[in-house]
Design a protein around this motif. Structure first.
Motif, PDB file in Angstrom:
ATOM      1  N   HIS A   5       0.826  -1.214   0.000  1.00 48.92           N
ATOM      2  CA  HIS A   5       0.000   0.000   0.000  1.00 48.92           C
ATOM      3  C   HIS A   5       0.859   1.264   0.000  1.00 48.92           C
ATOM      4  O   HIS A   5       0.482   2.284  -0.573  1.00 48.92           O
ATOM      5  CB  HIS A   5      -0.939  -0.004   1.209  1.00 48.92           C
ATOM      6  CG  HIS A   5      -0.251   0.262   2.514  1.00 48.92           C
ATOM      7  ND1 HIS A   5       0.566  -0.656   3.129  1.00 48.92           N
ATOM      8  CD2 HIS A   5      -0.249   1.363   3.313  1.00 48.92           C
ATOM      9  CE1 HIS A   5       1.038  -0.150   4.255  1.00 48.92           C
ATOM     10  NE2 HIS A   5       0.571   1.076   4.388  1.00 48.92           N
ATOM     11  N   ARG A   9       0.695   4.147  -2.839  1.00 47.44           N
ATOM     12  CA  ARG A   9       0.431   5.522  -2.400  1.00 47.44           C
ATOM     13  C   ARG A   9       1.497   6.466  -2.957  1.00 47.44           C
ATOM     14  O   ARG A   9       1.183   7.575  -3.420  1.00 47.44           O
ATOM     15  CB  ARG A   9       0.409   5.567  -0.872  1.00 47.44           C
ATOM     16  CG  ARG A   9       0.000   6.917  -0.282  1.00 47.44           C
ATOM     17  CD  ARG A   9      -0.063   6.811   1.237  1.00 47.44           C
ATOM     18  NE  ARG A   9      -0.291   8.097   1.853  1.00 47.44           N
ATOM     19  CZ  ARG A   9      -1.490   8.623   2.080  1.00 47.44           C
ATOM     20  NH1 ARG A   9      -2.574   7.957   1.724  1.00 47.44           N
ATOM     21  NH2 ARG A   9      -1.615   9.793   2.664  1.00 47.44           N
ATOM     22  N   LEU A 127      -3.739  -4.866  -5.156  1.00 47.00           N
ATOM     23  CA  LEU A 127      -4.053  -3.466  -5.431  1.00 47.00           C
ATOM     24  C   LEU A 127      -4.124  -3.146  -6.924  1.00 47.00           C
ATOM     25  O   LEU A 127      -4.457  -2.025  -7.294  1.00 47.00           O
ATOM     26  CB  LEU A 127      -3.019  -2.554  -4.760  1.00 47.00           C
ATOM     27  CG  LEU A 127      -3.175  -2.433  -3.243  1.00 47.00           C
ATOM     28  CD1 LEU A 127      -1.993  -1.690  -2.637  1.00 47.00           C
ATOM     29  CD2 LEU A 127      -4.478  -1.747  -2.878  1.00 47.00           C
ATOM     30  N   MET A 199      -6.047  -3.264   1.878  1.00 46.82           N
ATOM     31  CA  MET A 199      -4.918  -2.574   1.263  1.00 46.82           C
ATOM     32  C   MET A 199      -5.358  -1.296   0.556  1.00 46.82           C
ATOM     33  O   MET A 199      -4.624  -0.304   0.550  1.00 46.82           O
ATOM     34  CB  MET A 199      -4.186  -3.523   0.323  1.00 46.82           C
ATOM     35  CG  MET A 199      -3.539  -4.698   1.048  1.00 46.82           C
ATOM     36  SD  MET A 199      -2.615  -5.829  -0.024  1.00 46.82           S
ATOM     37  CE  MET A 199      -1.137  -4.850  -0.328  1.00 46.82           C
ATOM     38  N   ARG A 200      -6.550  -1.299  -0.039  1.00 51.25           N
ATOM     39  CA  ARG A 200      -7.058  -0.053  -0.621  1.00 51.25           C
ATOM     40  C   ARG A 200      -7.256   0.996   0.459  1.00 51.25           C
ATOM     41  O   ARG A 200      -6.957   2.182   0.244  1.00 51.25           O
ATOM     42  CB  ARG A 200      -8.372  -0.324  -1.354  1.00 51.25           C
ATOM     43  CG  ARG A 200      -8.196  -1.018  -2.700  1.00 51.25           C
ATOM     44  CD  ARG A 200      -9.534  -1.272  -3.357  1.00 51.25           C
ATOM     45  NE  ARG A 200      -9.373  -1.903  -4.662  1.00 51.25           N
ATOM     46  CZ  ARG A 200     -10.379  -2.353  -5.406  1.00 51.25           C
ATOM     47  NH1 ARG A 200     -11.632  -2.233  -4.967  1.00 51.25           N
ATOM     48  NH2 ARG A 200     -10.148  -2.912  -6.573  1.00 51.25           N
ATOM     49  N   VAL A 203      -3.911   2.453   1.212  1.00 52.26           N
ATOM     50  CA  VAL A 203      -3.462   3.450   0.238  1.00 52.26           C
ATOM     51  C   VAL A 203      -4.087   4.802   0.551  1.00 52.26           C
ATOM     52  O   VAL A 203      -3.418   5.842   0.519  1.00 52.26           O
ATOM     53  CB  VAL A 203      -3.826   3.009  -1.197  1.00 52.26           C
ATOM     54  CG1 VAL A 203      -3.500   4.124  -2.191  1.00 52.26           C
ATOM     55  CG2 VAL A 203      -3.072   1.739  -1.571  1.00 52.26           C
TER      56      VAL A 203
END
Length: 265
Positions: A5, A9, A127, A199-200, A203
């Motif tokens: 993540h 990002r 992701l 994980m989203r 981010v």
């Protein structure tokens, strides 16, 4: 080590701040002088991530590849960049934005065949929208290796690190020492879907939070790091679900955390 993540990002940040701009690159430390000279003055076409790998596309078959490893870190700012200090591997400046890279395991330029070879070694990334969880499932379902080790194998699943490993196994009450081939297909589909959601969220927020529902502290304000997870780095602390002390053991060079009651064989 930063998990997937974090790299996604960073890719979004670099895409927003640097893509489409002429980038001036330097290596104050001197370890990436030739590479920085090759991308200096080029326009960054796009920034992308796969697992724990960050890629900058500068066109003309020039791709910057960064793997942060255990100690790598990007810092960024606006206006005049500060005087370079210490082991500053790479500085990128575009208009009034700058970003510095220190301590990375890999900072290199790759040609397209090298990029393709690197990506071919990686498993699906939760992701990435078109990643296929069945690719990971086929590798898991044939393996006698324990699931906790397989989840850390980037050729099986890209982007998962020690925190997500411990937390996803706990959330689905999986014995970390069960062989990969003992995980049934339906369970794997639930684990994958859960990883995508977690994980989203990582981010968006820039941090890992896996505690939810009735186990989330009922108070105002952001959760502390200890409050954000079920078992990670909570050795000896009571399990949030059953109260059993959380255990730890070194596995594939990293500390594994689990509840011996909730995750019993």
């Amino acid at each position: 080590m930063p998990e997937g993540h974090t790299l996604h990002r960073l890719a979004r940040e670099h895409q927003r701040l640097l893509a489409g701009h002429t980038v001036h690159a330097s290596s104050p430390q001197g370890r990436f002088t030739d590479g920085a000279a090759m991308i200096d003055g080029r326009v960054l076409r796009s920034a992308d991530a796969w697992g724990k790998h960050l890629f900058h596309d500068y066109g003309e078959d020039v791709t910057l590849h960064v793997h942060l490893g255990l100690y790598g870190k990007f810092t960024a700012g606006t206006g005049e960049p500060p005087e370079p200090r210490g082991a500053l591997r790479l500085r990128l400046v575009a208009d009034d934005v700058w970003t510095d890279l220190r301590g990375a395991t890999a900072c290199e330029l790759l040609e397209p065949p090298q990029v393709d070879a690197l990506l071919a070694r990686l498993g699906p990334d939760p992701l990435r929208p078109r990643s296929d969880p069945e690719v990971a499932w086929r590798r898991l379902s044939r393996s006698r290796v324990v699931i906790a080790a397989l989840l850390m194998d980037q050729s099986v699943l890209a982007g998962i690190g020690n925190v997500y490993r411990a937390e996803i196994l706990f959330r689905h009450r999986v014995d970390p020492f069960a062989p990969g081939r003992s995980i049934d297909h339906e369970l794997w589909q639930r684990m994958w879907a859960d990883l995508v959601v977690l994980m989203r969220a990582g981010v968006r927020s820039g941090r890992i939070v896996t505690v939810d529902g009735e186990y989330r502290p009922r108070r105002r304000g952001p959760l502390t790091r200890e409050e954000s997870v079920f078992v990670y780095r909570r050795t000896g602390e009571p399990c949030r679900v059953c109260g059993t002390p959380v255990r730890t053991q070194v596995l594939v060079g990293r500390n594994l955390f689990w509840c011996p009651n909730c995750q019993r064989p």
